[in-house]
Design an enzyme around this catalytic site. Structure first.
Site, PDB file in Angstrom:
ATOM      1  N   GLU A   1      -5.780  10.060  -3.640  1.00 20.03           N
ATOM      2  CA  GLU A   1      -4.570   9.861  -3.037  1.00 20.03           C
ATOM      3  C   GLU A   1      -3.496   9.337  -4.060  1.00 20.03           C
ATOM      4  OE1 GLU A   1      -6.794   7.514  -3.108  1.00 20.03           O
ATOM      5  OE2 GLU A   1      -5.868   5.252  -3.301  1.00 20.03           O
TER       6      GLU A   1
ATOM      7  N   CYS B   1     -13.513   5.681  -3.210  1.00 19.25           N
ATOM      8  CA  CYS B   1     -13.737   4.576  -3.906  1.00 19.25           C
ATOM      9  C   CYS B   1     -14.572   3.620  -2.904  1.00 19.25           C
ATOM     10  CB  CYS B   1     -12.361   3.820  -4.183  1.00 19.25           C
ATOM     11  SG  CYS B   1     -12.794   2.458  -5.382  1.00 19.25           S
TER      12      CYS B   1
ATOM     13  N   HIS C   1      -9.160   7.536  -7.162  1.00 21.61           N
ATOM     14  CA  HIS C   1      -8.617   7.471  -6.268  1.00 21.61           C
ATOM     15  C   HIS C   1      -7.614   8.505  -6.140  1.00 21.61           C
ATOM     16  CE1 HIS C   1      -8.729   3.529  -4.349  1.00 21.61           C
ATOM     17  NE2 HIS C   1      -9.432   3.084  -5.717  1.00 21.61           N
TER      18      HIS C   1
END
Ligand code: MN
Length: 251
Positions: free
Chosen positions: A219, A111, A217
């Protein structure tokens, strides 16, 4: 040996009268630990010598998500829809990104991290997608829905890219929590994924080393919502192991 993955911290101001704290959201840490890496949070130290000392101990650089980058870094005045900037963090991440790119240390940008990579290498950003780009896609919808795992839009990957190879696919749905995106691409990077509206969603480095940036994102998805993203973190950590072994041989 377990590779050490440096993650430069964001700055958090919880109360106006208190000094800031430095940190990151837990999923960044989890994503690295899950694939055998050792995450190391790097505070935004302004003394470049001290920053360099920490940089030399890490085997890879994870540039994580966060607020907007000060547009002065790409020669623009702030747009009225520019979000909060993190001056300390910008100052630390720019040299870290340039050092790692120049020296072939593996980089994963997520990001804001992908945007930092682009700006550090000479590129620029759209400061606010809704104000500056004609698109019907809402790139901040996972945020406005307050759900990091909300699949906001499709991701179309260049089939020849390393990212497509690592993930083993050419398109997928992904989350989206951003209001900025890459405008001019830095010369050391190539675009390898797009949203259906053409917004840049992933880049790779042209320096012959592991350099990847994603606008989404992963993660927040790799733990449960879409475990296919673990392959990206695994490829990153594997590259960090290779980097570590190569530097040990040279030393
Ligand atoms: Mn997006």
């Amino acid at each position: 040996m377990t590779p050490i993955i440096g993650i430069p911290c964001g700055t958090f101001h919880d109360r106006a009268w208190c000094p800031p704290s430095f940190g990151h959201r837990k999923p960044y840490i989890d994503a690295i630990v899950n694939v055998g890496g050792a995450p190391l949070l790097i505070p935004p130290i302004q003394d470049e010598k001290v920053l360099r000392t920490i940089y030399e101990r890490i085997d890879g650089l994870l540039l994580a998500g966060g607020g907007d980058i000060a547009p002065t870094y790409y020669g623009e005045e702030p747009h009225k829809h520019l979000g909060p900037v993190d001056v300390l963090r910008d100052q630390a991440e720019m040299p870290l990104a340039r050092w790692a790119f120049a020296e072939g240390k593996p980089i994963l940008g997520i990001c804001r991290g992908m945007q930092v990579l682009n700006v550090a290498l000479g590129g620029s950003l759209y400061q606010d997608i809704p104000a500056q780009l004609e698109t019907l896609l809402e790139h901040n919808s996972s945020y406005t829905r307050e759900d990091w795992t909300y699949m906001a839009h499709k991701l179309n990957l260049d089939p020849a890219s390393q990212l497509a190879h690592v993930l083993g696919l050419q398109n997928m749905m992904t989350n989206s929590l951003h209001h900025q995106s890459i405008k001019e691409l830095a010369s050391g990077l190539q675009v390898v994924a797009w949203a259906p509206d053409g917004v840049v969603e992933a880049v790779e480095g042209l320096n012959g080393h592991f350099v990847m940036g994603v606008q989404c994102h992963p993660e927040a998805l790799q733990g449960q919502a879409d475990t296919r993203w673990q392959a990206l973190f695994a490829a990153f950590v594997t590259s960090c192991v290779a980097y570590q072994q190569q530097t040990l041989l040279v030393a």
